[in-house]
Design a protein around this motif. Structure first.
Motif, mmCIF file in Angstrom:
data_model
loop_
_atom_site.group_PDB
_atom_site.id
_atom_site.type_symbol
_atom_site.label_atom_id
_atom_site.label_comp_id
_atom_site.label_asym_id
_atom_site.label_seq_id
_atom_site.Cartn_x
_atom_site.Cartn_y
_atom_site.Cartn_z
ATOM 1 N N GLU A 66 57.656 1.769 -19.689
ATOM 2 C CA GLU A 66 56.682 0.530 -19.248
ATOM 3 C C GLU A 66 56.104 0.089 -20.500
ATOM 4 O O GLU A 66 55.937 -1.333 -20.516
ATOM 5 N N PHE A 67 55.828 1.001 -21.753
ATOM 6 C CA PHE A 67 55.357 0.303 -22.828
ATOM 7 C C PHE A 67 56.544 -0.718 -23.574
ATOM 8 O O PHE A 67 55.943 -1.869 -23.777
ATOM 9 N N LEU A 120 44.520 -0.806 -24.314
ATOM 10 C CA LEU A 120 43.583 0.115 -23.385
ATOM 11 C C LEU A 120 44.613 0.748 -22.306
ATOM 12 O O LEU A 120 44.384 1.809 -21.812
ATOM 13 N N LEU A 121 45.807 0.005 -21.912
ATOM 14 C CA LEU A 121 46.559 0.559 -20.886
ATOM 15 C C LEU A 121 47.062 1.797 -21.337
ATOM 16 O O LEU A 121 47.177 2.886 -20.571
ATOM 17 N N PHE A 122 47.679 2.251 -22.627
ATOM 18 C CA PHE A 122 48.303 3.244 -23.143
ATOM 19 C C PHE A 122 47.252 4.257 -23.406
ATOM 20 O O PHE A 122 47.317 5.615 -23.534
ATOM 21 N N LEU A 123 46.023 4.029 -23.916
ATOM 22 C CA LEU A 123 44.714 4.872 -23.842
ATOM 23 C C LEU A 123 44.631 5.677 -22.557
ATOM 24 O O LEU A 123 44.437 6.615 -22.388
ATOM 25 N N LYS A 131 51.268 15.280 -21.017
ATOM 26 C CA LYS A 131 52.430 15.602 -21.652
ATOM 27 C C LYS A 131 52.482 14.467 -22.800
ATOM 28 O O LYS A 131 53.803 14.711 -23.461
ATOM 29 N N LEU A 132 52.158 13.434 -22.565
ATOM 30 C CA LEU A 132 52.393 12.608 -23.836
ATOM 31 C C LEU A 132 52.077 12.872 -25.105
ATOM 32 O O LEU A 132 51.122 13.376 -25.416
ATOM 33 N N ALA A 140 51.601 3.532 -30.017
ATOM 34 C CA ALA A 140 51.466 2.391 -29.127
ATOM 35 C C ALA A 140 49.919 1.742 -29.291
ATOM 36 O O ALA A 140 50.131 0.575 -29.092
ATOM 37 N N THR A 141 49.098 2.406 -29.705
ATOM 38 C CA THR A 141 47.777 1.904 -30.068
ATOM 39 C C THR A 141 47.906 0.878 -31.375
ATOM 40 O O THR A 141 47.156 -0.177 -31.295
#
Length: 175
Positions: A66-67, A120-123, A131-132, A140-141
């Motif tokens: 998704e990223f 924000l989405l990945f936060l 497990k991330l 990603a951030t």
């Protein structure tokens, strides 16, 4: 021995010709990147749907896909903005046009908003998925932060172009 046509000589022999040539080159590259990024974004989105339908990939793998899909879409939109900006610049006698400044500002807002929203989405994903990997999350951030900073730079240039548009308009009115 090659002969140089007057059109090619004019294109690179003057500052205006070099300007038009660079704008045309960037326009061509952004057109190519738009096509490539559109295909990659669609393929990546199909992969995400396939992973979700399959049920076997981990939530970390799905989030990573998704990223990629998200940022490929933002990059596609960026290349599309660049295509419009430089397409207009290569046809124009002056870069100081209000529509060009507006497109640059739109590009800046896209990059700023896309970077902030992505971060924000990945936060939130990091909070929800145990497990991330931490390294992946910070990458990603950081990617979102870089988009935001580049967007702010484009907004600053758009404001400079707006000032140039105003000065160009005043100059044209006095002549």
């Amino acid at each position: 021995m090659k002969t140089v046509t007057s059109e090619n000589k004019n294109r690179t022999g003057t500052p205006e010709g070099a300007y038009k040539g660079i704008c045309g080159l960037i326009y061509g590259y952004s057109l190519g990147f738009s096509v490539i990024l559109a295909v990659l974004a669609v393929l990546c989105s199909i992969a995400v749907i396939g992973q979700i339908a399959d049920g076997r990939p981990t939530s970390e793998d799905i989030t990573r896909s998704e990223f990629y899909s998200y940022y490929l879409t933002v990059l596609f939109l960026t290349a599309n903005y660049m295509r419009h900006i430089f397409g207009r610049l290569k046809k124009s006698d002056t870069p100081f046009k209000y529509d060009i400044a507006d497109k640059m500002k739109g590009l800046g807002y896209l990059l700023c908003g896309g970077g902030i929203l992505g971060a924000l989405l990945f936060l939130i994903s990091n909070l929800l998925i145990d497990k991330l990997e931490n390294n992946w999350f910070w990458d990603a951030t950081a990617f979102g932060f870089v988009f935001m900073v580049v967007g702010l730079i484009f907004i600053a240039f758009a404001l400079i172009f707006e000032k140039g548009c105003k000065l160009q308009q005043e100059s044209d009115e006095t002549l």
